[in-house]
Design a protein around this motif. Structure first.
Motif, PDB file in Angstrom:
ATOM      1  N   VAL A 134       1.219  -0.941   0.146  1.00 52.39           N
ATOM      2  CA  VAL A 134       0.171  -0.151  -0.085  1.00 52.39           C
ATOM      3  C   VAL A 134       0.743   1.543  -0.169  1.00 52.39           C
ATOM      4  O   VAL A 134       0.735   2.114  -1.110  1.00 52.39           O
ATOM      5  CB  VAL A 134      -0.614   0.021   1.603  1.00 52.39           C
ATOM      6  CG1 VAL A 134      -1.554   1.248   1.339  1.00 52.39           C
ATOM      7  CG2 VAL A 134      -2.218  -1.231   0.983  1.00 52.39           C
ATOM      8  N   VAL A 135       1.784   1.258   1.249  1.00 53.13           N
ATOM      9  CA  VAL A 135       2.802   2.580   1.224  1.00 53.13           C
ATOM     10  C   VAL A 135       3.030   2.504  -0.436  1.00 53.13           C
ATOM     11  O   VAL A 135       3.586   3.916  -0.482  1.00 53.13           O
ATOM     12  CB  VAL A 135       3.967   2.005   1.709  1.00 53.13           C
ATOM     13  CG1 VAL A 135       5.073   3.430   2.482  1.00 53.13           C
ATOM     14  CG2 VAL A 135       2.572   2.140   3.539  1.00 53.13           C
ATOM     15  N   GLY A 136       4.140   1.513  -1.407  1.00 55.20           N
ATOM     16  CA  GLY A 136       4.833   1.379  -2.412  1.00 55.20           C
ATOM     17  C   GLY A 136       3.783   1.600  -2.926  1.00 55.20           C
ATOM     18  O   GLY A 136       4.166   2.959  -4.222  1.00 55.20           O
ATOM     19  N   THR A 137       3.031   1.665  -3.201  1.00 48.73           N
ATOM     20  CA  THR A 137       1.680   1.862  -4.520  1.00 48.73           C
ATOM     21  C   THR A 137       1.592   4.105  -3.901  1.00 48.73           C
ATOM     22  O   THR A 137       1.541   4.287  -5.904  1.00 48.73           O
ATOM     23  CB  THR A 137       0.808   0.984  -4.474  1.00 48.73           C
ATOM     24  OG1 THR A 137       0.720  -0.381  -4.455  1.00 48.73           O
ATOM     25  CG2 THR A 137      -0.124   1.356  -5.059  1.00 48.73           C
ATOM     26  N   LEU A 138       1.251   4.413  -3.196  1.00 50.86           N
ATOM     27  CA  LEU A 138       0.987   5.219  -3.500  1.00 50.86           C
ATOM     28  C   LEU A 138       1.948   6.094  -3.472  1.00 50.86           C
ATOM     29  O   LEU A 138       1.613   7.102  -4.448  1.00 50.86           O
ATOM     30  CB  LEU A 138       0.689   5.626  -1.425  1.00 50.86           C
ATOM     31  CG  LEU A 138      -0.560   4.970  -0.849  1.00 50.86           C
ATOM     32  CD1 LEU A 138      -1.401   5.621   0.463  1.00 50.86           C
ATOM     33  CD2 LEU A 138      -1.868   5.378  -1.857  1.00 50.86           C
ATOM     34  N   ALA A 139       3.531   5.566  -2.460  1.00 47.27           N
ATOM     35  CA  ALA A 139       4.459   6.754  -3.242  1.00 47.27           C
ATOM     36  C   ALA A 139       5.000   6.612  -4.496  1.00 47.27           C
ATOM     37  O   ALA A 139       5.023   7.828  -5.240  1.00 47.27           O
ATOM     38  CB  ALA A 139       5.615   6.039  -2.893  1.00 47.27           C
ATOM     39  N   GLY A 140       4.362   5.515  -4.489  1.00 48.21           N
ATOM     40  CA  GLY A 140       5.083   5.096  -6.819  1.00 48.21           C
ATOM     41  C   GLY A 140       3.896   6.373  -7.045  1.00 48.21           C
ATOM     42  O   GLY A 140       4.136   7.173  -8.467  1.00 48.21           O
ATOM     43  N   ALA A 169       5.573   9.998  -7.268  1.00 49.41           N
ATOM     44  CA  ALA A 169       6.367  10.002  -7.690  1.00 49.41           C
ATOM     45  C   ALA A 169       6.515   9.459  -9.560  1.00 49.41           C
ATOM     46  O   ALA A 169       7.135  10.605 -10.300  1.00 49.41           O
ATOM     47  CB  ALA A 169       7.539   9.136  -7.404  1.00 49.41           C
ATOM     48  N   ALA A 170       5.617   8.394  -9.529  1.00 50.71           N
ATOM     49  CA  ALA A 170       5.384   8.651 -11.194  1.00 50.71           C
ATOM     50  C   ALA A 170       4.518   8.480 -11.665  1.00 50.71           C
ATOM     51  O   ALA A 170       3.908   6.793 -11.025  1.00 50.71           O
ATOM     52  CB  ALA A 170       6.853   7.806 -11.721  1.00 50.71           C
ATOM     53  N   PRO A 171       3.362   9.721 -12.629  1.00 52.66           N
ATOM     54  CA  PRO A 171       3.086   8.760 -12.582  1.00 52.66           C
ATOM     55  C   PRO A 171       2.138   7.825 -13.601  1.00 52.66           C
ATOM     56  O   PRO A 171       1.131   7.365 -13.995  1.00 52.66           O
ATOM     57  CB  PRO A 171       1.983  10.436 -13.934  1.00 52.66           C
ATOM     58  CG  PRO A 171       3.369  11.634 -12.907  1.00 52.66           C
ATOM     59  CD  PRO A 171       4.458  10.409 -12.271  1.00 52.66           C
ATOM     60  N   GLY A 172       3.430   7.844 -14.053  1.00 51.64           N
ATOM     61  CA  GLY A 172       2.974   6.002 -15.637  1.00 51.64           C
ATOM     62  C   GLY A 172       3.250   4.447 -13.982  1.00 51.64           C
ATOM     63  O   GLY A 172       3.530   3.585 -15.039  1.00 51.64           O
ATOM     64  N   ALA A 173       3.194   4.755 -13.094  1.00 51.82           N
ATOM     65  CA  ALA A 173       3.257   3.780 -12.293  1.00 51.82           C
ATOM     66  C   ALA A 173       2.379   2.576 -12.083  1.00 51.82           C
ATOM     67  O   ALA A 173       1.461   2.634 -12.607  1.00 51.82           O
ATOM     68  CB  ALA A 173       3.424   4.126 -10.511  1.00 51.82           C
ATOM     69  N   ALA A 174       2.580   1.521 -11.744  1.00 54.62           N
ATOM     70  CA  ALA A 174       1.281   0.282 -11.646  1.00 54.62           C
ATOM     71  C   ALA A 174      -0.020   1.442 -11.381  1.00 54.62           C
ATOM     72  O   ALA A 174       0.091   1.598  -9.716  1.00 54.62           O
ATOM     73  CB  ALA A 174       1.784  -0.819 -11.300  1.00 54.62           C
ATOM     74  N   PRO A 175      -0.888   0.674 -12.046  1.00 56.71           N
ATOM     75  CA  PRO A 175      -2.278   1.577 -11.410  1.00 56.71           C
ATOM     76  C   PRO A 175      -3.087   0.749 -10.415  1.00 56.71           C
ATOM     77  O   PRO A 175      -2.704  -0.734  -9.725  1.00 56.71           O
ATOM     78  CB  PRO A 175      -3.827   1.362 -12.704  1.00 56.71           C
ATOM     79  CG  PRO A 175      -2.660   0.190 -13.229  1.00 56.71           C
ATOM     80  CD  PRO A 175      -1.529   0.317 -13.009  1.00 56.71           C
ATOM     81  N   SER A 176      -3.642   0.938  -9.160  1.00 59.97           N
ATOM     82  CA  SER A 176      -3.912   0.824  -7.446  1.00 59.97           C
ATOM     83  C   SER A 176      -4.450  -0.861  -8.357  1.00 59.97           C
ATOM     84  O   SER A 176      -4.598  -1.375  -7.352  1.00 59.97           O
ATOM     85  CB  SER A 176      -4.649   1.729  -6.741  1.00 59.97           C
ATOM     86  OG  SER A 176      -4.253   2.546  -6.898  1.00 59.97           O
ATOM     87  N   ARG A 177      -5.158  -0.844  -9.521  1.00 63.50           N
ATOM     88  CA  ARG A 177      -5.939  -1.869  -9.186  1.00 63.50           C
ATOM     89  C   ARG A 177      -5.125  -3.904  -9.563  1.00 63.50           C
ATOM     90  O   ARG A 177      -5.651  -4.598  -9.813  1.00 63.50           O
ATOM     91  CB  ARG A 177      -7.519  -1.947 -10.783  1.00 63.50           C
ATOM     92  CG  ARG A 177      -6.111  -1.521 -12.296  1.00 63.50           C
ATOM     93  CD  ARG A 177      -7.369  -2.041 -13.030  1.00 63.50           C
ATOM     94  NE  ARG A 177      -6.205  -1.534 -14.683  1.00 63.50           N
ATOM     95  CZ  ARG A 177      -5.254  -1.859 -15.114  1.00 63.50           C
ATOM     96  NH1 ARG A 177      -6.014  -3.867 -14.370  1.00 63.50           N
ATOM     97  NH2 ARG A 177      -5.071  -1.896 -16.279  1.00 63.50           N
ATOM     98  N   ILE A 178      -3.514  -3.152  -9.951  1.00 64.32           N
ATOM     99  CA  ILE A 178      -3.308  -4.125  -9.993  1.00 64.32           C
ATOM    100  C   ILE A 178      -2.057  -4.156  -8.639  1.00 64.32           C
ATOM    101  O   ILE A 178      -2.184  -5.407  -7.862  1.00 64.32           O
ATOM    102  CB  ILE A 178      -1.529  -3.729 -11.101  1.00 64.32           C
ATOM    103  CG1 ILE A 178      -2.314  -3.689 -12.125  1.00 64.32           C
ATOM    104  CG2 ILE A 178      -0.790  -5.252 -10.839  1.00 64.32           C
ATOM    105  CD1 ILE A 178      -1.617  -3.077 -13.144  1.00 64.32           C
ATOM    106  N   MET A 179      -1.975  -3.326  -7.571  1.00 65.34           N
ATOM    107  CA  MET A 179      -1.212  -4.266  -6.394  1.00 65.34           C
ATOM    108  C   MET A 179      -2.554  -3.525  -5.423  1.00 65.34           C
ATOM    109  O   MET A 179      -1.859  -4.510  -5.002  1.00 65.34           O
ATOM    110  CB  MET A 179      -0.021  -2.041  -6.408  1.00 65.34           C
ATOM    111  CG  MET A 179       0.392  -2.056  -7.168  1.00 65.34           C
ATOM    112  SD  MET A 179       1.026  -2.919  -7.933  1.00 65.34           S
ATOM    113  CE  MET A 179       2.118  -3.205  -6.151  1.00 65.34           C
TER     114      MET A 179
END
Length: 327
Positions: free
Chosen positions: A41-47, A50-60
C-alpha cells in the motif's frame, strides 16, 4: 515432556509445547504477511506520487488484500495450534503440504528456467547471473521447502495428533475428511480465492487467437474461480460431480496450454491491460515461454496431477456416499 495415558495400555507424548512454538511461528508469519500488505500500500501510494506512469492501484490492491487474508489465516491457525485444536492441526498439515508441493515445483522450475530467463540481462550484468540464481535458490529453499517441510514433519506426528485429540475432545468436520482429500479441497479453494482477489487485474485475457477485454475477461476469470470453488467445496463433501469437474478442468487446461501457450504475446497482453512492464522483463518472460524445458516441466506437472486425481477417485466412488455430510 510428559507421557499421558489415553486408553488402557496406550500412552502418548504430550506435544503441547511444540504446538505452542509452531503456533507462535505461524502468528509471526501472519504479522510478516500483514507487513508485506502494508508495504504494498505504501509503495503504491509513493509510486503514484513520484511517477504518474506507475502501476495502477487495481494491480497492487489485490496483492495487498491477498497478503492481508494470508495474515489473518496464519494468525487464526496459529492461535488454533496454541490452543491444540484438532481442526487447526488438520488444516495446517494440509496447507503445509500444499505449501511444500508448490515450493518444490517452484524451486525446480526456477533452477531449470533461470539460465534461460536471465539471458536477457545486458552484457555488463551477465557476471551477476550466478549470484542472482544462488540467492534466489537459497531463498526458495528456505521459505518454500525447508519451512513447510518442518510444519509437515511436526503436524503429521502421531503424538501431535494424539495430543490435540485429547485436549480437544469434540469431533470436528476435519475428522471426516481424509488428508489427501483435504489437501485437494483446500488447494482448489485457495486457487478460487486467489482468482477472486486478482480478478480486477485482468481487464484483458488471451483466449487462443482472441484477446478478451473488459467484462468478458473478468467474466472468464470469475467463472474459473466459481468452478474451482465448486470443486473445492464439493471435494470436501465427496461429491462425484466435483471429481468429474476437476478432471474436465484439467483436460481443458491441457488442451489450451498445448495449443495456445506458445502463441501468447506477453507484450500485447500487458499493453491491453495497461500494465507497465520493463522491456527486459518481457524478454525474460518470452525466453521462458519459448524454452522446451518450460513445456516439458508443464507436461510432467500435468501427468503427476492427473495421477493424483485418479488416486483421489477412491474417495468419491468408493464406499462413501457422495452426499455424506461433513460433521
Amino acid at each position: 515432556m510428559s507421557v499421558v495415558p489415553t486408553t488402557p495400555g496406550q500412552t502418548y507424548k504430550d506435544r503441547r509445547a511444540g504446538l505452542v512454538v509452531f503456533g507462535i511461528l505461524q502468528i509471526a508469519l501472519g504479522l510478516l504477511a500483514a507487513l508485506m500488505s502494508l508495504l504494498i500500500v505504501v509503495g503504491t501510494l509513493a509510486g503514484k506520487a513520484a511517477a504518474p506512469g506507475a502501476a495502477p492501484s487495481r494491480i497492487m490492491v489485490p496483492g495487498a488484500l491477498l497478503y492481508l487474508a494470508v495474515a489473518v489465516m496464519f494468525v487464526v491457525l496459529g492461535i488454533g495450534s496454541i490452543r491444540a485444536r484438532r481442526w487447526a492441526r488438520a488444516i495446517l498439515l494440509a496447507l503445509s503440504w500444499i505449501w511444500l508441493i508448490l515450493g518444490v515445483l517452484t524451486s525446480i522450475g526456477f533452477v531449470a528456467m533461470s539460465p534461460h530467463m536471465l539471458d536477457a540481462l545486458p552484457p555488463e550484468q551477465a557476471s551477476a547471473k550466478p549470484v542472482v540464481i544462488g540467492c534466489m535458490s537459497v531463498f526458495l529453499g528456505l521459505f518454500f521447502v525447508v519451512l513447510p517441510l518442518a510444519f509437515v514433519l511436526f503436524y503429521r506426528r502421531p503424538n501431535v495428533r494424539a495430543t490435540v485429540e485429547a485436549v480437544d475432545a469434540v469431533p470436528r468436520w476435519t475428522d471426516d475428511v481424509p488428508l489427501p482429500l483435504l489437501i485437494f479441497g483446500l488447494w482448489m479453494l485457495s486457487g478460487a480465492f486467489c482468482m477472486m482477489f486478482f480478478g480486477s487485474m485482468y481487464t484483458a485475457l488471451p483466449a487462443g487467437p482472441w484477446m478478451l477485454r473488459g467484462v468478458s475477461a473478468l467474466s472468464v476469470v470469475l467463472a474459473m474461480a466459481g468452478v474451482m470453488l465448486f470443486i473445492g467445496l464439493g471435494s470436501l463433501k465427496r461429491m462425484r460431480a466435483a471429481w468429474w469437474t476437476a478432471l474436465a478442468l484439467l483436460v481443458v487446461g491441457m488442451v489450451y496450454g498445448a495449443a495456445f501457450m506458445r502463441k501468447i504475446d506477453v507484450a500485447t497482453w500487458y499493453e491491453a491491460m495497461s500494465m507497465p512492464v520493463d522491456r527486459r522483463q518481457l524478454e525474460m518472460m518470452q525466453s521462458m515461454y519459448s524454452s522446451p524445458l518450460f513445456y516439458l516441466f508443464m507436461a510432467v506437472t500435468w501427468v503427476v496431477y492427473l495421477g493424483f486425481l485418479f488416486y483421489l477417485r477412491r474417495y468419491f466412488f468408493g464406499r462413501h456416499d457422495d452426499r455424506m455430510p461433513i460433521r
